[in-house]
Structure formats: structure tokens, C-alpha cells
Design a protein around this motif. Sequence first.
Motif, PDB file in Angstrom:
ATOM      1  N   SER A 104     -12.865  -7.663 -22.290  1.00  0.00           N
ATOM      2  CA  SER A 104     -11.405  -7.611 -22.338  1.00  0.00           C
ATOM      3  C   SER A 104     -10.835  -8.997 -22.050  1.00  0.00           C
ATOM      4  O   SER A 104     -11.454  -9.805 -21.358  1.00  0.00           O
ATOM      5  CB  SER A 104     -10.905  -6.605 -21.285  1.00  0.00           C
ATOM      6  OG  SER A 104      -9.563  -6.839 -20.965  1.00  0.00           O
ATOM      7  N   PRO A 105      -9.624  -9.308 -22.570  1.00  0.00           N
ATOM      8  CA  PRO A 105      -9.003 -10.609 -22.250  1.00  0.00           C
ATOM      9  C   PRO A 105      -8.574 -10.732 -20.795  1.00  0.00           C
ATOM     10  O   PRO A 105      -8.287 -11.826 -20.316  1.00  0.00           O
ATOM     11  CB  PRO A 105      -7.789 -10.648 -23.183  1.00  0.00           C
ATOM     12  CG  PRO A 105      -7.497  -9.224 -23.513  1.00  0.00           C
ATOM     13  CD  PRO A 105      -8.818  -8.534 -23.533  1.00  0.00           C
ATOM     14  N   PHE A 106      -8.517  -9.606 -20.068  1.00  0.00           N
ATOM     15  CA  PHE A 106      -8.179  -9.642 -18.647  1.00  0.00           C
ATOM     16  C   PHE A 106      -9.471  -9.703 -17.834  1.00  0.00           C
ATOM     17  O   PHE A 106     -10.405  -8.942 -18.093  1.00  0.00           O
ATOM     18  CB  PHE A 106      -7.375  -8.410 -18.250  1.00  0.00           C
ATOM     19  CG  PHE A 106      -6.074  -8.285 -19.004  1.00  0.00           C
ATOM     20  CD1 PHE A 106      -4.966  -9.010 -18.607  1.00  0.00           C
ATOM     21  CD2 PHE A 106      -5.972  -7.448 -20.101  1.00  0.00           C
ATOM     22  CE1 PHE A 106      -3.766  -8.896 -19.296  1.00  0.00           C
ATOM     23  CE2 PHE A 106      -4.778  -7.322 -20.794  1.00  0.00           C
ATOM     24  CZ  PHE A 106      -3.677  -8.058 -20.385  1.00  0.00           C
ATOM     25  N   PHE A 107      -9.526 -10.596 -16.868  1.00  0.00           N
ATOM     26  CA  PHE A 107     -10.774 -10.807 -16.133  1.00  0.00           C
ATOM     27  C   PHE A 107     -10.472 -11.369 -14.751  1.00  0.00           C
ATOM     28  O   PHE A 107      -9.334 -11.742 -14.436  1.00  0.00           O
ATOM     29  CB  PHE A 107     -11.681 -11.771 -16.892  1.00  0.00           C
ATOM     30  CG  PHE A 107     -11.042 -13.116 -17.150  1.00  0.00           C
ATOM     31  CD1 PHE A 107     -11.148 -14.145 -16.215  1.00  0.00           C
ATOM     32  CD2 PHE A 107     -10.315 -13.344 -18.309  1.00  0.00           C
ATOM     33  CE1 PHE A 107     -10.541 -15.361 -16.430  1.00  0.00           C
ATOM     34  CE2 PHE A 107      -9.699 -14.572 -18.540  1.00  0.00           C
ATOM     35  CZ  PHE A 107      -9.821 -15.591 -17.604  1.00  0.00           C
ATOM     36  N   LEU A 108     -11.528 -11.449 -13.944  1.00  0.00           N
ATOM     37  CA  LEU A 108     -11.482 -12.116 -12.646  1.00  0.00           C
ATOM     38  C   LEU A 108     -12.423 -13.306 -12.680  1.00  0.00           C
ATOM     39  O   LEU A 108     -13.544 -13.205 -13.189  1.00  0.00           O
ATOM     40  CB  LEU A 108     -11.921 -11.166 -11.529  1.00  0.00           C
ATOM     41  CG  LEU A 108     -10.933 -10.106 -11.057  1.00  0.00           C
ATOM     42  CD1 LEU A 108     -11.635  -9.147 -10.100  1.00  0.00           C
ATOM     43  CD2 LEU A 108      -9.736 -10.734 -10.388  1.00  0.00           C
ATOM     44  N   HIS A 109     -11.969 -14.428 -12.144  1.00  0.00           N
ATOM     45  CA  HIS A 109     -12.812 -15.623 -12.094  1.00  0.00           C
ATOM     46  C   HIS A 109     -12.718 -16.218 -10.697  1.00  0.00           C
ATOM     47  O   HIS A 109     -11.643 -16.653 -10.265  1.00  0.00           O
ATOM     48  CB  HIS A 109     -12.362 -16.655 -13.137  1.00  0.00           C
ATOM     49  CG  HIS A 109     -13.213 -17.893 -13.131  1.00  0.00           C
ATOM     50  ND1 HIS A 109     -12.763 -19.111 -13.583  1.00  0.00           N
ATOM     51  CD2 HIS A 109     -14.492 -18.098 -12.722  1.00  0.00           C
ATOM     52  CE1 HIS A 109     -13.715 -20.016 -13.448  1.00  0.00           C
ATOM     53  NE2 HIS A 109     -14.775 -19.419 -12.929  1.00  0.00           N
ATOM     54  N   PHE A 110     -13.833 -16.198  -9.977  1.00  0.00           N
ATOM     55  CA  PHE A 110     -13.882 -16.749  -8.632  1.00  0.00           C
ATOM     56  C   PHE A 110     -14.690 -18.049  -8.657  1.00  0.00           C
ATOM     57  O   PHE A 110     -15.821 -18.062  -9.133  1.00  0.00           O
ATOM     58  CB  PHE A 110     -14.549 -15.776  -7.657  1.00  0.00           C
ATOM     59  CG  PHE A 110     -13.878 -14.436  -7.580  1.00  0.00           C
ATOM     60  CD1 PHE A 110     -12.495 -14.326  -7.568  1.00  0.00           C
ATOM     61  CD2 PHE A 110     -14.634 -13.275  -7.512  1.00  0.00           C
ATOM     62  CE1 PHE A 110     -11.874 -13.088  -7.483  1.00  0.00           C
ATOM     63  CE2 PHE A 110     -14.025 -12.036  -7.426  1.00  0.00           C
ATOM     64  CZ  PHE A 110     -12.637 -11.947  -7.411  1.00  0.00           C
ATOM     65  N   MET A 386      -7.033  -6.539 -12.740  1.00  0.00           N
ATOM     66  CA  MET A 386      -7.850  -7.748 -12.660  1.00  0.00           C
ATOM     67  C   MET A 386      -7.044  -8.969 -13.068  1.00  0.00           C
ATOM     68  O   MET A 386      -7.141 -10.033 -12.445  1.00  0.00           O
ATOM     69  CB  MET A 386      -9.101  -7.609 -13.546  1.00  0.00           C
ATOM     70  CG  MET A 386     -10.159  -6.700 -12.957  1.00  0.00           C
ATOM     71  SD  MET A 386     -11.797  -6.921 -13.714  1.00  0.00           S
ATOM     72  CE  MET A 386     -11.484  -6.374 -15.394  1.00  0.00           C
ATOM     73  N   GLY A 387      -6.245  -8.818 -14.115  1.00  0.00           N
ATOM     74  CA  GLY A 387      -5.413  -9.937 -14.554  1.00  0.00           C
ATOM     75  C   GLY A 387      -4.430 -10.363 -13.483  1.00  0.00           C
ATOM     76  O   GLY A 387      -4.197 -11.558 -13.276  1.00  0.00           O
ATOM     77  N   LEU A 388      -3.841  -9.385 -12.770  1.00  0.00           N
ATOM     78  CA  LEU A 388      -2.884  -9.691 -11.707  1.00  0.00           C
ATOM     79  C   LEU A 388      -3.562 -10.432 -10.565  1.00  0.00           C
ATOM     80  O   LEU A 388      -3.060 -11.468 -10.087  1.00  0.00           O
ATOM     81  CB  LEU A 388      -2.249  -8.396 -11.192  1.00  0.00           C
ATOM     82  CG  LEU A 388      -1.329  -8.536  -9.971  1.00  0.00           C
ATOM     83  CD1 LEU A 388      -0.129  -9.403 -10.321  1.00  0.00           C
ATOM     84  CD2 LEU A 388      -0.875  -7.172  -9.471  1.00  0.00           C
ATOM     85  N   ILE A 389      -4.706  -9.919 -10.108  1.00  0.00           N
ATOM     86  CA  ILE A 389      -5.423 -10.572  -9.012  1.00  0.00           C
ATOM     87  C   ILE A 389      -5.811 -11.995  -9.399  1.00  0.00           C
ATOM     88  O   ILE A 389      -5.676 -12.935  -8.611  1.00  0.00           O
ATOM     89  CB  ILE A 389      -6.669  -9.757  -8.614  1.00  0.00           C
ATOM     90  CG1 ILE A 389      -6.252  -8.415  -7.999  1.00  0.00           C
ATOM     91  CG2 ILE A 389      -7.558 -10.539  -7.649  1.00  0.00           C
ATOM     92  CD1 ILE A 389      -7.392  -7.439  -7.835  1.00  0.00           C
ATOM     93  N   ASN A 390      -6.267 -12.157 -10.636  1.00  0.00           N
ATOM     94  CA  ASN A 390      -6.719 -13.471 -11.078  1.00  0.00           C
ATOM     95  C   ASN A 390      -5.580 -14.481 -11.137  1.00  0.00           C
ATOM     96  O   ASN A 390      -5.798 -15.683 -11.001  1.00  0.00           O
ATOM     97  CB  ASN A 390      -7.384 -13.359 -12.454  1.00  0.00           C
ATOM     98  CG  ASN A 390      -8.283 -14.544 -12.750  1.00  0.00           C
ATOM     99  OD1 ASN A 390      -9.264 -14.783 -12.059  1.00  0.00           O
ATOM    100  ND2 ASN A 390      -7.930 -15.304 -13.784  1.00  0.00           N
ATOM    101  N   SER A 391      -4.361 -13.988 -11.332  1.00  0.00           N
ATOM    102  CA  SER A 391      -3.210 -14.892 -11.478  1.00  0.00           C
ATOM    103  C   SER A 391      -2.579 -15.274 -10.140  1.00  0.00           C
ATOM    104  O   SER A 391      -1.703 -16.138 -10.107  1.00  0.00           O
ATOM    105  CB  SER A 391      -2.144 -14.235 -12.366  1.00  0.00           C
ATOM    106  OG  SER A 391      -1.579 -13.099 -11.726  1.00  0.00           O
ATOM    107  N   VAL A 392      -3.007 -14.643  -9.047  1.00  0.00           N
ATOM    108  CA  VAL A 392      -2.429 -14.929  -7.727  1.00  0.00           C
ATOM    109  C   VAL A 392      -3.498 -15.592  -6.858  1.00  0.00           C
ATOM    110  O   VAL A 392      -4.441 -14.920  -6.404  1.00  0.00           O
ATOM    111  CB  VAL A 392      -1.915 -13.635  -7.056  1.00  0.00           C
ATOM    112  CG1 VAL A 392      -1.312 -13.962  -5.693  1.00  0.00           C
ATOM    113  CG2 VAL A 392      -0.907 -12.926  -7.946  1.00  0.00           C
ATOM    114  N   PRO A 393      -3.390 -16.897  -6.613  1.00  0.00           N
ATOM    115  CA  PRO A 393      -4.449 -17.613  -5.880  1.00  0.00           C
ATOM    116  C   PRO A 393      -4.794 -17.018  -4.522  1.00  0.00           C
ATOM    117  O   PRO A 393      -5.970 -16.956  -4.160  1.00  0.00           O
ATOM    118  CB  PRO A 393      -3.860 -19.025  -5.726  1.00  0.00           C
ATOM    119  CG  PRO A 393      -2.928 -19.171  -6.883  1.00  0.00           C
ATOM    120  CD  PRO A 393      -2.336 -17.805  -7.097  1.00  0.00           C
ATOM    121  N   SER A 394      -3.804 -16.557  -3.758  1.00  0.00           N
ATOM    122  CA  SER A 394      -4.100 -16.015  -2.434  1.00  0.00           C
ATOM    123  C   SER A 394      -4.935 -14.738  -2.523  1.00  0.00           C
ATOM    124  O   SER A 394      -5.857 -14.532  -1.724  1.00  0.00           O
ATOM    125  CB  SER A 394      -2.806 -15.746  -1.667  1.00  0.00           C
ATOM    126  OG  SER A 394      -1.992 -14.806  -2.353  1.00  0.00           O
TER     127      SER A 394
END
Length: 419
Positions: A104-110, A386-394
Motif C-alpha cells: 500500500s502507499p501508506f506505510f511506517l518508516h522508522f 500507519m500514514g498518520l503515525i508516519n507523518s507525525v515525528p513525535s
Amino acid sequence: MDNPARAPILKVMEIDSDLIIVGGGLNGPALALAAAQGGLSSTVIDALPVGDRKARGFDGRSYALALTSQRLLSAIGLWDGLADNAQPMLEIKVTDGRAGEGPSPFFLHFDHAEIEEGPMGYLVEDRYLRRAFLDAMEAEPLITLRHQERVVAQDTSDGASVTLASGEVLKGRVLIGSDGRRSGTAERAKIKRTGWGYGQTALVCAIEHEKPHGGIAHQFFMPSGPLAILPLTGNRSSIVWSETEDNAKRINALEDADYLNALRPAFGDFLGEIKLAGTRFTYPLNLTIANSFIGARLALIGDAAHGVHPIAGQGLNAGLRDVAALAEVMIMAVRRGEDIASPLVLERYQQWRRFDTATLAMATDTFNRLFSNDIPILRMGRDLGMGLINSVPSLRRNFMREAAGLTGDLPKLMTGRAL
């Protein structure tokens, strides 16, 4: 003045060691080494022959160690001998999708660069961990190893004792169950368990690949279960592939070439050509939590206390937190002049670990149920999440610190401090 002839005679129980540890995998030896820092002696009873534990060949098994687990291994003197064979986990990428269709285009990247402590964790092969523990235990005079021995009975009514299959009886102050999800120690203590199966089986192997992985771990959620691709040293990765029981049985029965062909649609081609390295394994996936982590002169650690879904790779890390907490509780008790087997002392361990373990079990169970399906509205919700979490640095940093094991009430060993 009292008559010495009438003075009471105190019976001193003869013991083989302070701790009788049933289970010679990883958590049991870690506890023995940690306890030795406080002067506590241990007998470690291992069902496997020493030759199996010392085997040098790569069999495909490896562990994702959180940063705090690495710190524990450093604190008990093992990490210097492991560091050269450990692969730092520099990034984690989490995606959702279907095999053969791409993510999916929405993802998490740590990215580890976003936290101050360094890599979020390390991948270490089972063979290196096993040998490091064995070498350290053999060099520690407070630890006695009993290989290829099986416990058939136990008694904690007066001290802690176990009877081996040979008929020999070993005595100690505390009995430790580190003997897995089907813990005989827990069963003999009549400690019941709560849990359920997931209808999934983990297909576990290692692969060699054409392109370097860059220290990046991947978690790809598919309707039938997650696929974890975890970086090992060199151009190799560890695979933990969760499938439905029927699919896993069919795939595992395939020859190696067909097995790889079944894996490729989910794996993709981002690492180039792939081939198997080592042995293939399967593990049924379930959740199982002991209703109590303690009993009379008894404590459970690792999978004997809690077995969770491998979705976040936290099984061994949770066990090592048990080790760090129990060792600290017992050593502090010794320094205060308390009986390490008293209910008050053991209850401190249970209180320390119970909530954290329940939270982990609930989180892994929820994640697996949320992602292991193909319901459109759930797919949309989890992808947007996932997209929301990935877009918020904190938020992203909070998840990274959780993955690194840096949250919660950490025992000293998990911060790298010796006891």
C-alpha cells in the motif's frame, strides 16, 4: 545464663545451588549469569545434549534483539564476543498489501537516526548466542550445567527440589521454570494458562540475496499473516512468514525451489535473486499466558510465563526483561537479608512483569487480528493509521523507542548496568 545443652539445634538445609533452573535455551542461562553477579549459584538443567548446543553450523535461526536486550548481554559480559556477528537494525519499514500486488502507499518508516541511543536493535544468529552463553556459564564457578537431563518431579514444600529421570534429586532455594510454552515446571505446580491459537503457522528460514539489505528490517502485512524480513550479517536475511495452517503445511511440504517460488510473490525482487540458507522450520502460532508467574518457591520466565505472536519479534526480548527483573529482585533481597524464595520477594517480580507482559500480549494479539484479514474497511483504517503515525515525528519516535525496548520501568541490566 542459658544452658548450652538446651539451645535449639537449627536444621540447615543442604542445597546444590540457590537456583534450580529448568531449561537451557537462552533465558535460563541469562538468568544464571545475571544471578551470579549477586553471588547466587545456579544449576541449569538442559534437556539437550551439549553437542547440540555447541553446534557451529548455521541452521537458519536468529533473534531480533532490542537495544535494551543488547545492553543486558553487555552487562552480563557476553556482548563483546557477539558484536562482530551482530547485524545492527538501522531502519524498519512496515507495509500492508497482498502478495504479488506490492505494498500500500501508506506505510511506517522508522530510522534509528531519529533517536539518540543508536540502532533500535540487532539480529544475532542462534548459533552465536548459544555458544556465548555456554562459554560464559562454563567459565562461571557459581553455575553448574546438567546437559541431557529431564525433570520428572518437583517439590517446593520445603525448599525447592527436582527429581531427574535418572532418579537423582537436586535441591535449591528457588525453582525457576524456563522450559517453554508447554512448561512442565508450571504444569507440575498446577499453574493454569490462558490463551488461544491463531490458526496460523510461522514458516522460518534464512535466505541469501543478491543485493545488500542496508540494515533495514521489513514487516509486510498480508491477509493470511505478516512476513518479516530481518537483516543478518552479509547479504542474508532471516524470514518469519506467517501463513494459515493449511497453506503453511502445503508450502512446507514443497521442495526448496518450489518453496522459494511460493515465497517470491510476497518477498518481491527488491533484494535481487534469492536462495535458501540453512534449515527450514515451522512453528504453530498461539498466545499462552501463565495465570501466575510465581508459585511456592517458584518463578516462571520467558515462554514458560508468556508466549506471544512473533508479529513484533518481542518474544526473546520479553523473556530477557523477565531475567533482568527477577535477578534484580532476588539480588536486592539478598542484600537486605531476605529469603529470595519468600512470597513477598517473588511477588515483587510478578508485579514488575505482569502488566508489561499483558500489554505486550494484547498489542500483538490486536495487531495480528487487525492486519491478518482482507476486510476493505479495516484495510483502509489501518493504512490511514500507519500514514498518520508516519507523518507525525513525535508518534514515530514513540514507536521506535517502544521497538528498541526503551519504554517502561526498566531493570538495571536493561540499561547496561551490572547488578
